[in-house]
Write a protein that holds these residues in place. Structure first.
Motif, PDB file in Angstrom:
ATOM      1  N   GLU A  24       0.831  -1.208   0.000  1.00  0.00           N
ATOM      2  CA  GLU A  24       0.000   0.000   0.000  1.00  0.00           C
ATOM      3  C   GLU A  24       0.863   1.255   0.000  1.00  0.00           C
ATOM      4  O   GLU A  24       0.555   2.237  -0.681  1.00  0.00           O
ATOM      5  CB  GLU A  24      -0.933   0.006   1.209  1.00  0.00           C
ATOM      6  CG  GLU A  24      -2.093  -0.934   1.064  1.00  0.00           C
ATOM      7  CD  GLU A  24      -3.010  -0.922   2.282  1.00  0.00           C
ATOM      8  OE1 GLU A  24      -2.559  -0.613   3.401  1.00  0.00           O
ATOM      9  OE2 GLU A  24      -4.192  -1.250   2.102  1.00  0.00           O
ATOM     10  N   GLY A  28      -0.064   2.582  -3.216  1.00  0.00           N
ATOM     11  CA  GLY A  28      -1.351   3.138  -2.810  1.00  0.00           C
ATOM     12  C   GLY A  28      -1.734   4.423  -3.504  1.00  0.00           C
ATOM     13  O   GLY A  28      -2.911   4.712  -3.687  1.00  0.00           O
ATOM     14  N   PHE A  43      -1.682  -8.849  -3.691  1.00  0.00           N
ATOM     15  CA  PHE A  43      -2.412  -8.135  -2.652  1.00  0.00           C
ATOM     16  C   PHE A  43      -3.762  -8.803  -2.404  1.00  0.00           C
ATOM     17  O   PHE A  43      -4.137  -9.058  -1.256  1.00  0.00           O
ATOM     18  CB  PHE A  43      -2.611  -6.673  -3.068  1.00  0.00           C
ATOM     19  CG  PHE A  43      -3.101  -5.795  -1.961  1.00  0.00           C
ATOM     20  CD1 PHE A  43      -2.213  -5.083  -1.180  1.00  0.00           C
ATOM     21  CD2 PHE A  43      -4.456  -5.684  -1.691  1.00  0.00           C
ATOM     22  CE1 PHE A  43      -2.664  -4.275  -0.148  1.00  0.00           C
ATOM     23  CE2 PHE A  43      -4.910  -4.883  -0.667  1.00  0.00           C
ATOM     24  CZ  PHE A  43      -4.012  -4.166   0.108  1.00  0.00           C
ATOM     25  N   GLU A  47      -4.850 -10.481   1.140  1.00  0.00           N
ATOM     26  CA  GLU A  47      -5.993  -9.874   1.825  1.00  0.00           C
ATOM     27  C   GLU A  47      -7.151 -10.864   1.913  1.00  0.00           C
ATOM     28  O   GLU A  47      -7.813 -10.980   2.942  1.00  0.00           O
ATOM     29  CB  GLU A  47      -6.420  -8.611   1.075  1.00  0.00           C
ATOM     30  CG  GLU A  47      -7.362  -7.729   1.845  1.00  0.00           C
ATOM     31  CD  GLU A  47      -7.593  -6.414   1.132  1.00  0.00           C
ATOM     32  OE1 GLU A  47      -7.498  -5.384   1.801  1.00  0.00           O
ATOM     33  OE2 GLU A  47      -7.866  -6.418  -0.082  1.00  0.00           O
TER      34      GLU A  47
END
Length: 69
Positions: A24, A28, A43, A47
């Protein structure tokens, strides 16, 4: 061994958090279309793994009987 050979790796939630945080931090500020697809995939997998764990915990807790006071 091919580059796309899958490996099963055990990571702690803390280790996954460190990886996600750093992804991130690095990406990000970019829009979804600008983030490399490989990074988006990694990611999402990490997650998703954490999300599935907590979904499983939540379902197990919902099945537990509620004690009477």
């Amino acid at each position: 061994m091919a580059i796309n050979t899958e490996h099963k790796v055990t990571l702690t939630e803390g280790e996954i958090s460190v990886i996600l945080f750093n992804l991130e931090e690095k990406y990000g500020h970019l829009l979804d279309g600008e983030i490399p697809e490989e990074v988006q995939t990694i990611f999402s997998k990490l997650e998703g793994s954490v999300d599935r764990y907590y979904d499983k915990v939540e379902k197990a807790q919902a099945k537990q009987p509620i004690g009477e006071w």
